[in-house]
Scaffold this active site. Structure first.
Site, PDB file in Angstrom:
ATOM      1  N   ASP A 175      -7.639  -1.887   0.013  1.00  0.00           N
ATOM      2  CA  ASP A 175      -6.208  -1.616  -0.022  1.00  0.00           C
ATOM      3  C   ASP A 175      -5.815  -1.352  -1.471  1.00  0.00           C
ATOM      4  O   ASP A 175      -5.794  -2.272  -2.296  1.00  0.00           O
ATOM      5  CB  ASP A 175      -5.436  -2.812   0.546  1.00  0.00           C
ATOM      6  CG  ASP A 175      -3.932  -2.683   0.351  1.00  0.00           C
ATOM      7  OD1 ASP A 175      -3.435  -1.548   0.302  1.00  0.00           O
ATOM      8  OD2 ASP A 175      -3.259  -3.739   0.247  1.00  0.00           O
ATOM      9  N   ILE A 176      -5.514  -0.101  -1.788  1.00  0.00           N
ATOM     10  CA  ILE A 176      -5.089   0.263  -3.139  1.00  0.00           C
ATOM     11  C   ILE A 176      -3.562   0.219  -3.182  1.00  0.00           C
ATOM     12  O   ILE A 176      -2.883   1.095  -2.634  1.00  0.00           O
ATOM     13  CB  ILE A 176      -5.587   1.659  -3.540  1.00  0.00           C
ATOM     14  CG1 ILE A 176      -7.110   1.757  -3.392  1.00  0.00           C
ATOM     15  CG2 ILE A 176      -5.171   1.986  -4.973  1.00  0.00           C
ATOM     16  CD1 ILE A 176      -7.665   3.158  -3.638  1.00  0.00           C
ATOM     17  N   SER A 206       0.187  -2.628  -7.546  1.00  0.00           N
ATOM     18  CA  SER A 206      -0.135  -3.660  -8.531  1.00  0.00           C
ATOM     19  C   SER A 206      -1.606  -4.045  -8.517  1.00  0.00           C
ATOM     20  O   SER A 206      -2.192  -4.289  -9.582  1.00  0.00           O
ATOM     21  CB  SER A 206       0.708  -4.918  -8.285  1.00  0.00           C
ATOM     22  OG  SER A 206       2.081  -4.637  -8.417  1.00  0.00           O
ATOM     23  N   ASP A 247      -0.188   1.640   3.725  1.00  0.00           N
ATOM     24  CA  ASP A 247      -0.243   0.195   3.933  1.00  0.00           C
ATOM     25  C   ASP A 247       0.621  -0.219   5.115  1.00  0.00           C
ATOM     26  O   ASP A 247       0.226  -1.077   5.913  1.00  0.00           O
ATOM     27  CB  ASP A 247       0.165  -0.558   2.660  1.00  0.00           C
ATOM     28  CG  ASP A 247       1.489  -0.071   2.068  1.00  0.00           C
ATOM     29  OD1 ASP A 247       2.020   0.979   2.489  1.00  0.00           O
ATOM     30  OD2 ASP A 247       1.997  -0.750   1.146  1.00  0.00           O
ATOM     31  N   ARG A 248       1.789   0.403   5.252  1.00  0.00           N
ATOM     32  CA  ARG A 248       2.665   0.074   6.382  1.00  0.00           C
ATOM     33  C   ARG A 248       2.029   0.501   7.700  1.00  0.00           C
ATOM     34  O   ARG A 248       2.164  -0.195   8.721  1.00  0.00           O
ATOM     35  CB  ARG A 248       4.027   0.738   6.196  1.00  0.00           C
ATOM     36  CG  ARG A 248       4.792   0.230   4.983  1.00  0.00           C
ATOM     37  CD  ARG A 248       6.086   0.981   4.781  1.00  0.00           C
ATOM     38  NE  ARG A 248       7.077   0.636   5.781  1.00  0.00           N
ATOM     39  CZ  ARG A 248       8.285   1.216   5.849  1.00  0.00           C
ATOM     40  NH1 ARG A 248       8.605   2.178   4.999  1.00  0.00           N
ATOM     41  NH2 ARG A 248       9.144   0.836   6.782  1.00  0.00           N
ATOM     42  N   ASP A 272       6.101  -6.930   4.781  1.00  0.00           N
ATOM     43  CA  ASP A 272       4.988  -6.899   3.828  1.00  0.00           C
ATOM     44  C   ASP A 272       5.551  -7.107   2.428  1.00  0.00           C
ATOM     45  O   ASP A 272       6.278  -6.261   1.900  1.00  0.00           O
ATOM     46  CB  ASP A 272       4.248  -5.561   3.917  1.00  0.00           C
ATOM     47  CG  ASP A 272       2.926  -5.579   3.142  1.00  0.00           C
ATOM     48  OD1 ASP A 272       2.817  -6.332   2.164  1.00  0.00           O
ATOM     49  OD2 ASP A 272       2.014  -4.816   3.518  1.00  0.00           O
ATOM     50  N   THR A 286      19.607 -23.212 -15.799  1.00  0.00           N
ATOM     51  CA  THR A 286      19.259 -21.798 -15.638  1.00  0.00           C
ATOM     52  C   THR A 286      17.988 -21.614 -14.829  1.00  0.00           C
ATOM     53  O   THR A 286      17.929 -20.786 -13.906  1.00  0.00           O
ATOM     54  CB  THR A 286      19.102 -21.129 -17.010  1.00  0.00           C
ATOM     55  OG1 THR A 286      20.348 -21.200 -17.703  1.00  0.00           O
ATOM     56  CG2 THR A 286      18.704 -19.666 -16.866  1.00  0.00           C
TER      57      THR A 286
END
Length: 267
Positions: free
Chosen positions: A6-7, A10, A111-112, A131, A186
């Site tokens: 899976d490319i 990131s 990917d989807r 996803d 914060t």
């Protein structure tokens, strides 16, 4: 064995299946568009040695990619190491499993599509797939295996990085469980915003999607499946009962690969 890759924007994630189709090893490394083929070959080789994968036993390689700039380098690296010419997953493979009710099916992320095949074959339909990667994508499949479309949202880490980069007084943080919903400093404000705000958004989106689907019992309780790097962190805070499947995309790729090669599909 099959090598499934899976490319993503990131990371590149590599999975290896055994003879039964079960995924037994995975590893990942950064997707770097400015790197050469040598980088990808080194990362693949390093992973194979670490996890004791004998590349001579790899018979087929199937790749899902949303980063076409690196496809040729990764394909060459794989061919050098395994002697196998990889096959890239495409819309034509996906059409074996579903039809489409979107304007441009070829523009749907690979990917989807792989996620959708994994969901259809392992969980059934209708289904809503979340996803959570660089982007958070929502995909909707109706009871007739028709891909209806969905949403693309900035990913959890992407949103957090943008917040820290654009707001000079907000620090970069790691995602941790907040002490309270109402943050008192914060850091707690930022943790609460991500860890509680993101699930609230997902719950709301699910309800909005269900409201647009046919008013039948099946559509009132669609299969809800989440995958991607942030799914395990975020899904426990959702009100809906959402199944987390880390390997959903690889399950879809393995089924698509087996079907393409004329091998009996493994449930």
């Amino acid at each position: 064995m099959h090598l499934l890759i899976d490319i993503g924007n990131s990371t590149v994630v590599v999975a290896v299946t055994d003879d039964s189709g079960a995924i037994f090893k995975t590893w990942r490394y950064k997707t770097l568009k400015d790197q050469t083929m040598a980088y990808y070959r080194h990362e693949l080789y390093t992973g194979s040695k670490k996890y004791k994968i004998d590349f001579s036993q790899i018979s087929k390689v199937f790749i899902s990619s949303v980063v076409p700039e690196v496809n040729d380098d990764i394909a060459q690296a794989i061919s050098d190491l395994t002697g196998v010419t990889p096959l890239f997953f495409s819309i034509e493979h996906a059409k074996r499993f579903m039809t489409f009710d979107v304007e441009s099916p070829s523009q749907v992320g690979k990917d989807r599509l792989a996620d959708a095949i994994g969901a259809i074959c392992h969980y059934g339909t209708p289904a809503i797939i979340i996803d959570m990667g660089t982007a958070t994508t929502i995909s909707v499949i109706d009871e007739n295996r028709r891909f209806l479309g969905g949403m693309i949202i900035p990913g959890t880490k992407t949103s957090l990085a943008a917040l820290s980069n654009r707001a000079s007084q907000l620090p970069s943080i790691t995602i941790e469980h907040p002490h309270n919903v109402i943050g008192k400093n914060t850091l707690d404000n930022m943790h609460s915003g991500i860890v509680y705000g993101t699930p609230a958004m997902i719950d709301g989106i699910i309800e909005k999607i269900i409201s647009e689907l046919p008013d039948t019992e099946a559509y009132k309780a669609p299969k809800l499946i989440a995958t991607g790097g942030m799914a395990k962190t975020i899904m426990p805070y959702c009100e809906h009962d959402i199944t987390v499947d880390d390997h959903l995309i690889f399950k879809g790729l393995d089924i698509a690969c087996s079907t393409t090669l004329g091998i009996e599909v493994r449930d």
